[in-house]
Scaffold this motif. Structure first.
Motif, PDB file in Angstrom:
ATOM      1  N   VAL A   1       3.234  11.653   3.309  1.00  0.00           N
ATOM      2  CA  VAL A   1       2.190  12.678   3.259  1.00  0.00           C
ATOM      3  C   VAL A   1       1.118  12.260   2.256  1.00  0.00           C
ATOM      4  CG1 VAL A   1       1.677  15.046   2.524  1.00  0.00           C
ATOM      5  CG2 VAL A   1       3.617  14.602   4.020  1.00  0.00           C
ATOM      6  N   SER A   2       1.557  11.817   1.083  1.00  0.00           N
ATOM      7  CA  SER A   2       0.613  11.392   0.051  1.00  0.00           C
ATOM      8  C   SER A   2      -0.071  10.079   0.422  1.00  0.00           C
ATOM      9  CB  SER A   2       1.340  11.229  -1.289  1.00  0.00           C
ATOM     10  OG  SER A   2       1.872  12.454  -1.722  1.00  0.00           O
ATOM     11  N   TYR A   3       0.695   9.129   0.977  1.00  0.00           N
ATOM     12  CA  TYR A   3       0.113   7.826   1.304  1.00  0.00           C
ATOM     13  C   TYR A   3      -0.934   7.939   2.405  1.00  0.00           C
ATOM     14  CZ  TYR A   3      -0.464   3.006   2.680  1.00  0.00           C
ATOM     15  OH  TYR A   3      -1.013   1.793   2.968  1.00  0.00           O
ATOM     16  N   ALA A   4      -0.657   8.756   3.424  1.00  0.00           N
ATOM     17  CA  ALA A   4      -1.634   8.905   4.510  1.00  0.00           C
ATOM     18  C   ALA A   4      -2.955   9.428   3.971  1.00  0.00           C
ATOM     19  CB  ALA A   4      -1.078   9.848   5.579  1.00  0.00           C
ATOM     20  N   ARG A   5      -2.884  10.394   3.077  1.00  0.00           N
ATOM     21  CA  ARG A   5      -4.118  10.925   2.480  1.00  0.00           C
ATOM     22  C   ARG A   5      -4.828   9.855   1.654  1.00  0.00           C
ATOM     23  NH1 ARG A   5      -4.534  15.639  -2.181  1.00  0.00           N
ATOM     24  NH2 ARG A   5      -6.755  15.339  -2.632  1.00  0.00           N
ATOM     25  N   ALA A   6      -4.062   9.156   0.781  1.00  0.00           N
ATOM     26  CA  ALA A   6      -4.666   8.152  -0.085  1.00  0.00           C
ATOM     27  C   ALA A   6      -5.297   7.022   0.726  1.00  0.00           C
ATOM     28  CB  ALA A   6      -3.615   7.592  -1.046  1.00  0.00           C
ATOM     29  N   ARG A   7      -4.611   6.586   1.777  1.00  0.00           N
ATOM     30  CA  ARG A   7      -5.121   5.479   2.591  1.00  0.00           C
ATOM     31  C   ARG A   7      -6.376   5.900   3.348  1.00  0.00           C
ATOM     32  NH1 ARG A   7      -6.536   0.605   2.785  1.00  0.00           N
ATOM     33  NH2 ARG A   7      -6.091  -0.556   4.703  1.00  0.00           N
ATOM     34  N   ALA A   8      -6.373   7.109   3.909  1.00  0.00           N
ATOM     35  CA  ALA A   8      -7.555   7.588   4.627  1.00  0.00           C
ATOM     36  C   ALA A   8      -8.739   7.733   3.681  1.00  0.00           C
ATOM     37  CB  ALA A   8      -7.244   8.929   5.301  1.00  0.00           C
TER      38      ALA A   8
END
Length: 209
Positions: A129-136
């Motif tokens: 959840v956190s990685y998807a946001r950070a990567r986007a």
């Protein structure tokens, strides 16, 4: 879902009036609250096995600390990218520690393998959840939203621990509330992560068109 919503804004408003002002006047550092939140998460994880109610209360207090550090930084004029980075990274450690405590309690059930599988899936979902946001966001697209952001996960972990005294009445047995909590977290966090991946990919492809 709660993050950035009316409930969170109202909650932060109350904290701002009752807590942030006094802490700012006393010169308390935002990083101190960030560190305190991590310590409380570690304490909650350690208490979960034998004293789940105390662990649940500690998780809630740690969640308040997590909500306070950013507000305190802004109120004191100390908001920095370094502070935001520290807060986000320590949040991941804190959540893992509480999940580890839930896993230890859930392992007391007749389904220790399921407890381990749910715990691993919950950790993976929370990270994604956190990685998807950070990567986007690193690719230039803001990406938030979903039913199982960090505030919802923290609240659910606390409720799962606080429900432990009623495990017998609910027919769950010792550790059953923790096992059910891990199962819901595993499903909800990964569903939120997959939804973010879908929405992020769609938005980034549209931006390239």
């Amino acid at each position: 879902m709660l993050a950035g919503g009316p409930a969170e804004r109202a909650f932060r408003g109350v904290l701002q009036a009752l807590v942030v002002g006094p802490l700012t006047r006393r010169g308390v550092s935002p990083d101190t609250l960030t560190g305190a939140g991590l310590v409380l998460s570690a304490v909650a994880g350690g208490l979960a096995w034998a004293w789940p109610v105390a662990a649940g209360v500690t998780v809630l207090v740690g969640g308040v600390m997590d909500a306070l550090d950013g507000s305190l930084a802004r109120a004191a004029g100390k908001a920095t990218r370094a502070g935001a980075f520290l807060d986000s990274t320590l949040d991941r450690y804190g959540e893992f520690l509480v999940l580890a405590g839930l896993w230890l309690r859930a392992s007391a059930t007749d389904h220790p393998l399921a407890a381990g599988a749910f715990a691993l899936a919950a950790v993976q979902g929370a990270l994604m959840v956190s990685y998807a946001r950070a990567r986007a966001e690193g690719l230039g697209h803001p990406l938030r939203g979903g039913w199982f952001e960090r505030p919802e996960r923290v609240l659910l972990m606390a409720l799962g621990l606080l429900a432990s005294p009623w495990e017998g009445a609910l027919g769950l047995g010792r550790g059953g509330a923790a096992l059910a909590t891990l199962a819901v977290l595993a499903a909800g966090a990964n569903a939120t992560a997959l939804d973010r991946i879908r929405r992020g990919r769609r938005a980034l492809r549209a931006g390239e068109g």
